[in-house]
Design a protein around this motif. Sequence first.
Motif, PDB file in Angstrom:
ATOM      1  N   CYS A   6       0.515  -1.183   0.380  1.00 19.57           N
ATOM      2  CA  CYS A   6       0.440  -0.146   0.039  1.00 19.57           C
ATOM      3  C   CYS A   6       0.897   1.227  -0.040  1.00 19.57           C
ATOM      4  O   CYS A   6       1.621   1.461   1.039  1.00 19.57           O
ATOM      5  CB  CYS A   6      -0.982  -0.192   1.282  1.00 19.57           C
ATOM      6  SG  CYS A   6      -1.884   2.082   1.659  1.00 19.57           S
ATOM      7  N   PHE A   8       0.232   4.064   0.786  1.00 16.22           N
ATOM      8  CA  PHE A   8       0.109   4.763   2.116  1.00 16.22           C
ATOM      9  C   PHE A   8       0.130   4.441   2.940  1.00 16.22           C
ATOM     10  O   PHE A   8       0.606   5.175   4.274  1.00 16.22           O
ATOM     11  CB  PHE A   8      -1.439   5.212   2.116  1.00 16.22           C
ATOM     12  CG  PHE A   8      -2.111   6.039   0.487  1.00 16.22           C
ATOM     13  CD1 PHE A   8      -2.093   7.140   0.624  1.00 16.22           C
ATOM     14  CD2 PHE A   8      -2.295   5.097  -0.116  1.00 16.22           C
ATOM     15  CE1 PHE A   8      -2.073   7.888  -0.176  1.00 16.22           C
ATOM     16  CE2 PHE A   8      -2.704   6.100  -1.363  1.00 16.22           C
ATOM     17  CZ  PHE A   8      -2.438   7.272  -1.541  1.00 16.22           C
ATOM     18  N   CYS A   9       0.374   2.880   3.387  1.00 21.63           N
ATOM     19  CA  CYS A   9       0.270   3.052   4.379  1.00 21.63           C
ATOM     20  C   CYS A   9       1.474   1.726   4.698  1.00 21.63           C
ATOM     21  O   CYS A   9       2.027   1.082   5.905  1.00 21.63           O
ATOM     22  CB  CYS A   9      -0.557   1.957   5.880  1.00 21.63           C
ATOM     23  SG  CYS A   9      -0.870   0.646   5.016  1.00 21.63           S
ATOM     24  N   ARG A  17      -6.479  -8.318   3.561  1.00 17.25           N
ATOM     25  CA  ARG A  17      -6.565  -6.711   3.456  1.00 17.25           C
ATOM     26  C   ARG A  17      -5.971  -6.626   1.830  1.00 17.25           C
ATOM     27  O   ARG A  17      -5.160  -6.644   0.940  1.00 17.25           O
ATOM     28  CB  ARG A  17      -5.284  -6.574   3.924  1.00 17.25           C
ATOM     29  CG  ARG A  17      -4.842  -4.745   3.800  1.00 17.25           C
ATOM     30  CD  ARG A  17      -3.384  -4.662   3.955  1.00 17.25           C
ATOM     31  NE  ARG A  17      -2.951  -4.349   5.827  1.00 17.25           N
ATOM     32  CZ  ARG A  17      -3.323  -3.255   6.417  1.00 17.25           C
ATOM     33  NH1 ARG A  17      -3.683  -1.957   5.907  1.00 17.25           N
ATOM     34  NH2 ARG A  17      -3.133  -3.488   7.491  1.00 17.25           N
ATOM     35  N   CYS A  29      -4.510   0.530   0.088  1.00 21.90           N
ATOM     36  CA  CYS A  29      -5.572  -1.364   1.087  1.00 21.90           C
ATOM     37  C   CYS A  29      -6.892  -0.152   1.372  1.00 21.90           C
ATOM     38  O   CYS A  29      -6.856   1.003   1.522  1.00 21.90           O
ATOM     39  CB  CYS A  29      -4.354  -0.877   2.009  1.00 21.90           C
ATOM     40  SG  CYS A  29      -4.533  -0.214   3.487  1.00 21.90           S
ATOM     41  N   CYS A  32      -6.807   2.496   4.541  1.00 24.05           N
ATOM     42  CA  CYS A  32      -6.577   3.510   4.074  1.00 24.05           C
ATOM     43  C   CYS A  32      -8.069   4.309   3.354  1.00 24.05           C
ATOM     44  O   CYS A  32      -7.688   5.114   3.501  1.00 24.05           O
ATOM     45  CB  CYS A  32      -5.410   3.669   3.360  1.00 24.05           C
ATOM     46  SG  CYS A  32      -3.486   3.061   4.117  1.00 24.05           S
TER      47      CYS A  32
HETATM   48 ZN   LIG Z   1      -2.712   1.452   3.510  1.00 21.22          ZN
END
Ligand SMILES: [Zn+2]
Length: 103
Positions: A6, A8-9, A17, A29, A32
């Motif tokens: 992901c 973003f994380c 997930r 994901c 997020c």
């Molecule tokens: Zn994420």
Amino acid sequence: MSDVLCDFCHSTWTDDRSMVEGHLGACVCGTCVTEAYRACVLADIDDRLGAPTLPCTMCKEDREQVCRRSPAYPEAVICLRCIKMAAKALSRDADAHWQLPVS
Ligand SMILES: [Zn+2]
Ligand SMILES: [Zn+2]
């Protein structure tokens, strides 16, 4: 599949997930998407303030609209359009077990 992260994380893609792919291998994901949807769609928070030149990580376009920045990785940005598209994709995917946040 396990080397997909992901943006973003930086979590890896696992069975529990779900991920949504953007352009050029960008991924976000479900967790997020939930956070971004809550912030930008429900709370109307614009994280673009202070970072006006960052294009969206998912669509690579610099859109004049509300964006969500990753709290952990500030170079990762998702625009309102991509948040809504990802939310739609996840909520249509029965295997994703993802629910549209309402609050
Ligand atoms: Zn994420
Ligand atoms: Zn976008």
